[in-house]
Design an enzyme around this catalytic site. Structure first.
Site, PDB file in Angstrom:
ATOM      1  N   ASP A   1       0.831  -1.204   0.000  1.00 59.07           N
ATOM      2  CA  ASP A   1       0.000   0.000   0.000  1.00 59.07           C
ATOM      3  C   ASP A   1       0.872   1.263   0.000  1.00 59.07           C
ATOM      4  OD1 ASP A   1      -2.866   0.954   0.456  1.00 59.07           O
ATOM      5  OD2 ASP A   1      -1.881   1.921   2.144  1.00 59.07           O
TER       6      ASP A   1
ATOM      7  N   GLU B   1       9.049 -18.542  -4.218  1.00 57.34           N
ATOM      8  CA  GLU B   1       8.626 -17.543  -5.216  1.00 57.34           C
ATOM      9  C   GLU B   1       7.714 -16.467  -4.623  1.00 57.34           C
ATOM     10  OE1 GLU B   1       8.711 -19.656  -9.522  1.00 57.34           O
ATOM     11  OE2 GLU B   1       6.862 -19.914  -8.422  1.00 57.34           O
TER      12      GLU B   1
HETATM   13  C1  GLC Z   1      -4.223   3.002  -0.555  1.00 63.79           C
HETATM   14  C2  GLC Z   1      -5.446   2.129  -0.394  1.00 63.79           C
HETATM   15  C3  GLC Z   1      -6.596   2.977   0.053  1.00 63.79           C
HETATM   16  C4  GLC Z   1      -6.238   3.601   1.365  1.00 63.79           C
HETATM   17  C5  GLC Z   1      -4.938   4.383   1.267  1.00 63.79           C
HETATM   18  C6  GLC Z   1      -4.404   4.736   2.617  1.00 63.79           C
HETATM   19  O1  GLC Z   1      -4.353   3.914  -1.576  1.00 63.79           O
HETATM   20  O2  GLC Z   1      -5.699   1.452  -1.592  1.00 63.79           O
HETATM   21  O3  GLC Z   1      -7.773   2.236   0.154  1.00 63.79           O
HETATM   22  O4  GLC Z   1      -7.267   4.449   1.769  1.00 63.79           O
HETATM   23  O5  GLC Z   1      -3.935   3.622   0.649  1.00 63.79           O
HETATM   24  O6  GLC Z   1      -3.945   3.590   3.269  1.00 63.79           O
END
Ligand code: GLC
Ligand code: CA
Length: 535
Positions: free
Chosen positions: A201, A269
């Site tokens: 993320d 992997e």
């Molecule tokens: C990313 C996620 C989103 C979230 C953001 C903050 O973009 O996909 O859903 O709100 O990060 O963590």
């Protein structure tokens, strides 16, 4: 036998756990719910699942506010349920990708709670970005959070902490070695539990530079960075070139370390895909250099118009840029942060585009519900839960529309998702979109996806690059067709509102809508439709 790694040309199904299937009647999807539906997932013909976060969280941002990254939130089950889900997925030859959130923690994480109690300058505060106020009492800079409102929140002693997202999501200080050590522990924890990879993320956000520098248009920038805010592409691209807090060089050092960690699990992997929306687009390829991550999301198709020039550019650029680092692109039409593709470009167009991208080299990501052709859920403001809605006082509606639970079957809402009231309401108009209904209808979107993914596996995985046949740059007819050949397959998309003739040869394998006729030895592709031919 195909010796290339499993993720190279995989189809990966994104599950938003809260919205998939509720096993215990509390109105929210959970891990045992996912486990109980793995046969359905497998039947789609996908290779892997990506699970959006299910960790301990106060759920201020749909679980992307993590209070303990090494445990399961009770709303989703427990660690045993996670283990069982992974075991059952592996039994069906499905890989599992966990979503890791390194840019920030929840304010309920023990580290942040300790930082609040500690003094300015303490080692507890050094794990986050705490700064003193300006002399006039204003926050250290003018940045606007990606969810609206200031990027800074003040604590009792007057210091501010940085949060690029909600005020409950303090950004971590990745210059502090303790932070990396803790994340490596988290990566190992999930690999040891059995996961096969990670979706990272905000992968481009970890290193902050210029924290004390103002931006000339902080609100414009914040809007440009949202997939659910429509904006002219030139304007968006210009703003995206000016982001002061993303895509700093230091992030690559982190991923080089992580790559070593992944590779130390010999025979496993382990892969990772970066959520890194960076500009100019060539910068994205840095995340997939040989000693870094395996894939980087291509966000272009989440905002691109259904237009042959735009789509040609996106596809061509993504393939050619990735090729410079010997990587393959990724393709996604929808995710939990963007409007659903059927609502954004139209349902026939969404089917056509899906069939078009399933032919391309690289990995295809499918957001659960996309296979059904689901539109965005229609919500009242009182239903909304996305922090963006609240932080912008309703000016931006937020992402809840894409997160409405899946309709499984039956005639009345919530269509088998739960025995209780679902956390977001499902509208009665979704009756035709239930999995049960679509399974019974050979012309449904669900059958299109299943058939296409089967053909993709049979004819295209490992088939190498594409050769363009029709595009405004390569073709000779009009701007309404886009076509390429790959291996034994020719893919033709007609983007216009009328049927078009094309020169494609071979036997029709699949069409996304309507029927392909023959006229004077030519194939006639229906309006807003894609067809595959086997030559
Ligand atoms: C990313 C996620 C989103 C979230 C953001 C903050 O973009 O996909 O859903 O709100 O990060 O963590
Ligand atoms: Ca539940």
């Amino acid at each position: 036998m195909n010796s290339s790694p499993w993720w190279k040309e995989a189809t990966i199904y994104q599950i938003y756990p809260r919205s998939f299937f509720d096993s215990n009647g509390d109105g929210e999807g959970d891990l045992p719910g996912i486990t109980s539906k793995l046969d359905y997932v497998k039947s789609l013909g996908v290779d892997a699942i990506w699970l959006s976060p299910f960790y301990t969280s106060p759920n201020k941002d749909g679980g992307y506010d993590v209070a303990n990254p090494r445990d399961v939130d009770p709303r989703f089950g427990n660690l045993e349920d996670a283990r069982e889900l992974i075991t059952q997925a592996h039994k069906r030859d499905l890989r599992v990708i966990a979503d890791i959130v390194p840019n920030h923690f929840s304010d309920q994480h023990k580290w942040f709670q300790a930082a609040l109690k500690a003094k300015r300058g303490s080692k507890e505060r050094e794990r986050f970005h705490f700064y003193d106020a300006n002399e006039d009492g204003t926050p250290p800079n003018n940045w606007i959070s990606l969810f609206g409102g200031p990027s800074w929140t003040q604590v009792e002693d007057g210091q501010f902490y940085l949060h690029l997202f909600d005020s409950t999501q303090p950004d971590l200080n990745w210059e502090n070695p303790e932070v990396n050590a803790d994340f490596e522990k988290t990566l190992r924890f999930w690999i040891d539990l059995g996961v096969d990879g990670f979706r990272i993320d905000v992968a481009h956000g970890l290193i902050k530079e210029d924290v004390l520098t103002n931006h000339p248009d902080p609100q414009g920038l914040s809007n440009a960075l949202r997939l659910d805010v429509a904006m002219d592409s030139d304007k968006r691209n210009a703003l995206l070139l000016t982001v002061p807090y993303f895509d700093r060089q230091g992030v690559h050092e982190i991923y080089r370390k992580w790559r070593k960690l992944f590779d130390s699990y010999t025979g496993r992997e382990i892969m990772a895909v970066a959520e890194a929306w960076v500009h100019p687009p060539v910068n994205a390829t840095r995340y997939v250099r040989a000693d870094e991550l395996h894939q980087v999301f291509n966000f272009d198709l989440l905002t691109a118009e259904f237009d042959s020039d735009v789509l040609f550019d996106v596809v061509e650029r993504s393939i050619s840029l990735n090729a410079t680092v010997n990587a393959l692109p990724t393709w996604a039409l929808s995710n939990h942060d963007s409007p659903r593709v059927a609502s954004r470009i139209g349902d026939e167009q969404a089917r056509a585009l899906a069939l078009f991208v399933f032919g391309l080299p690289g990995s295809a990501y499918v957001f659960a519900g996309q296979e059904l052709g689901l539109p965005d859920g229609q919500l009242q403001d009182s239903d909304r839960q996305d922090p963006t809605f609240f932080r912008t006082n309703g000016a931006i509606k937020g992402r809840d529309g894409a997160r409405v639970p899946l309709p499984w079957g039956g005639d009345t809402k919530p269509f088998g998702f739960s025995t209780a009231k679902p956390w977001l309401p499902i509208s009665q108009s979704w009756k035709d979109f239930t999995i049960e209904n679509e399974l019974a209808d050979p012309k449904s979107s669900l059958h299109l996806y299943k058939n296409a993914l089967e053909l993709r596996k049979e004819f295209l995985v490992g088939a190498g690059g594409i050769t363009w046949l029709e595009s405004s740059q390569h073709g000779h007819k009009s701007d309404s067709l886009l076509s390429y050949s790959r291996g034994a397959i020719t893919v033709v998309m007609n983007l216009s509102d009328s049927a078009k003739e094309c020169d494609a040869e071979g036997k029709l394998l699949i069409v996304s809508g309507g029927t392909v006729d023959a006229r004077d030895g030519k194939k006639v592709i229906p309006a807003r439709s894609t067809a595959w031919f086997l030559t």
